[in-house]
Design a protein around this motif. Sequence first.
Motif, PDB file in Angstrom:
ATOM      1  N   GLU A 120       0.783  -1.227  -0.191  1.00  0.00           N
ATOM      2  CA  GLU A 120      -0.151   0.140   0.106  1.00  0.00           C
ATOM      3  C   GLU A 120       0.841   1.297  -0.109  1.00  0.00           C
ATOM      4  N   LEU A 121       1.809   1.396   0.931  1.00  0.00           N
ATOM      5  CA  LEU A 121       2.744   2.398   0.721  1.00  0.00           C
ATOM      6  C   LEU A 121       3.539   2.609  -0.409  1.00  0.00           C
ATOM      7  N   ASP A 122       3.873   1.415  -1.291  1.00  0.00           N
ATOM      8  CA  ASP A 122       4.356   1.652  -2.645  1.00  0.00           C
ATOM      9  C   ASP A 122       3.404   2.288  -3.496  1.00  0.00           C
ATOM     10  N   ARG A 123       2.201   2.030  -3.519  1.00  0.00           N
ATOM     11  CA  ARG A 123       1.166   2.641  -4.190  1.00  0.00           C
ATOM     12  C   ARG A 123       0.798   3.926  -3.818  1.00  0.00           C
ATOM     13  N   VAL A 124       0.857   4.414  -2.644  1.00  0.00           N
ATOM     14  CA  VAL A 124       1.045   5.662  -2.268  1.00  0.00           C
ATOM     15  C   VAL A 124       2.352   6.522  -2.760  1.00  0.00           C
ATOM     16  N   ARG A 125       3.317   5.933  -2.765  1.00  0.00           N
ATOM     17  CA  ARG A 125       4.556   6.582  -3.540  1.00  0.00           C
ATOM     18  C   ARG A 125       4.364   6.925  -4.845  1.00  0.00           C
ATOM     19  N   GLU A 126       3.870   5.831  -5.615  1.00  0.00           N
ATOM     20  CA  GLU A 126       3.605   6.000  -6.984  1.00  0.00           C
ATOM     21  C   GLU A 126       2.621   7.185  -7.323  1.00  0.00           C
ATOM     22  N   GLU A 127       1.600   7.152  -6.667  1.00  0.00           N
ATOM     23  CA  GLU A 127       0.416   8.179  -6.875  1.00  0.00           C
ATOM     24  C   GLU A 127       0.960   9.575  -6.617  1.00  0.00           C
ATOM     25  N   PHE A 128       1.513   9.686  -5.207  1.00  0.00           N
ATOM     26  CA  PHE A 128       2.004  11.014  -4.596  1.00  0.00           C
ATOM     27  C   PHE A 128       3.171  11.682  -5.446  1.00  0.00           C
ATOM     28  N   THR A 129       4.082  11.133  -5.851  1.00  0.00           N
ATOM     29  CA  THR A 129       5.321  11.509  -6.419  1.00  0.00           C
ATOM     30  C   THR A 129       5.135  12.344  -7.501  1.00  0.00           C
ATOM     31  N   PRO A 130       4.324  12.251  -8.524  1.00  0.00           N
ATOM     32  CA  PRO A 130       4.349  13.378  -9.671  1.00  0.00           C
ATOM     33  C   PRO A 130       3.776  14.701  -8.950  1.00  0.00           C
ATOM     34  N   LEU A 131       2.942  14.753  -7.929  1.00  0.00           N
ATOM     35  CA  LEU A 131       2.535  15.924  -7.185  1.00  0.00           C
ATOM     36  C   LEU A 131       3.765  16.720  -6.592  1.00  0.00           C
ATOM     37  N   VAL A 132       4.747  15.875  -6.037  1.00  0.00           N
ATOM     38  CA  VAL A 132       5.662  16.318  -5.309  1.00  0.00           C
ATOM     39  C   VAL A 132       6.568  16.992  -6.178  1.00  0.00           C
TER      40      VAL A 132
END
Length: 590
Positions: free
Chosen positions: A140-152
Amino acid sequence: MQSSYCPSPYRYTRRVTREVMVGNVGVGGANPIRVQSMLTSDTRDTDACVKEALELAAAGCEIIRLTAQTKAYAANLENISRELRAAGCHVPLVADIHFKPDAAMEAAKWVEKIRINPGNFIDKKKFEVREYTDAEYQEELDRVREEFTPLVLFCKEHGRAMRIGSNHGSLSDRILNRFGDTPEGMVESSIEFAQIARDLDYHSLVFSMKASSVKVMIAAYRLLVERMNALGPDWNYPIHLGVTEAGGGEDGRIKSAVGIGSLLMDGIGDTLRVSLTEDAVREVPVAYRLSNPFQPSERPDDPPSAFPEPELCYDPLKFSKRQGGLAMCYGVRLGWEQPVRVVVPDAGFYALQDERGAMGDMMPELALGQLDAIEVDPRSDADLEPLKELAEPSIVTVKNGLDMEPVHAFRLLASRIEDRHLILLKDTLAPGSVSGEDVPLVAARNAGSLLCDGIGDALLVQGESDPRLASFLAFNILQATGMRLTRADYVSCPSCGRTLYNIQEATDRIRKATEHLKGVRIAVMGCIVNGPGEMADADFGYVGGAPNKINLYVKHTPVKFNIPEEEAVERLVDLIKEYGRWVEPKRESF
């Protein structure tokens, strides 16, 4: 019991943070404590948002937040920003994002800061009970990272700031199932997202830990700072303070003063918003009244203590009431597991006897002289040593006129005397030094902070000279801290662009219908973003489900749907009756 959330609980030292730029406004570092507010207008209505934003800017608001529920809402931020800048207003704008990463990406094109809620930005909240293995949790954390990264990466490239704002009422199922509905869960939720940002070398971060319970909110912020301190000196990010769903009127101001003021007293807080169920412009002067005494230009750090600092007698990260002995004063029990008693000066107490019927549960219980309280300087061994020789538990308080903040003085007193002795709290040690609208705010900040630390067996409000008003203020502070409920308790969110009905009018109608229901807790929510979670501690909930349609909840379970707004208060009363919590209001007799 010591904690690293602040250098010392017995003196003021402002937390040192890095500076984060939000447009042209610096937050943290050597900057003043910044004041924020949030528009109540629909983000699709450019003219209404511009008008409201200009009013806020004229009132002194330094950062303005708008909701962006979807990408379509976020796209209109371009028009709002353009019109504001054309009008000569350069106050930075913040987009408030829940659920929709695509809305965040669109909003980041047009505003200076993005607020994300780690509980619902990517993680889902369905109130599902599930055991996560370590591998599943990491997945789940890996999925968060994948989707959050573009905004960051977009924010980093375009100079946008970001607030990672945990809300007690909207923690994800993933966090809830591992950490529970706790301050620890709130902190972990934010740290996980922050670590992703840090791995991408993005540091324009501000953090918040909001809750409708002031005790939960205070513990969460302290725990966040302690966790950051443990992670390393470069985790010195600014802190945004706020009590969510504080309500309106004096109740909302007192609740905000308890939560925000307590943390400012700890030296924590670089920007703040007072969330009132009122027009947004009315939040701004309250925010300044809370922050002004702690502005760097007004409040230098205290020098190191001239006395050895004892260990705290309480855990600042987890509420537990100090268990003093038991005393009897004129038929009133104090201490041990008794409620915190309300005290007024002798002349006022006896003058109020004729109003006993009218004041009801807000009647003070003791006169100051009846307590025979022992006044001490908590720094003085000569004052404290005789207390050890007393055979029975005694009531002890701090002398008036000492050059100490009441919060620091009473913390020191509690840590230096035996547990068997009881403590009479005072909101100020200098009666007459506070006036006007500052009186309830200062009283709530000082007394409320101590009550949330678990200190105090009785409360004397000295800042208000009118004994009737002093008694009401004392009971209102006890209500706000959850230490003693003398009427119905409300969790009421401020209106924003997500609100689906007129929440100010509804809140007033609900109060008039239910305020006599002692101990019943009712949540009044504009939408579902924080509603179900914040209502976990409420008995009943009144939540916008669709435009001008209300859903009614019991705890966080919806039980009635799509009720027309004009019928909803009556249906709420019916629901309270159905669950056996209704009593008829007392009628005055003549």
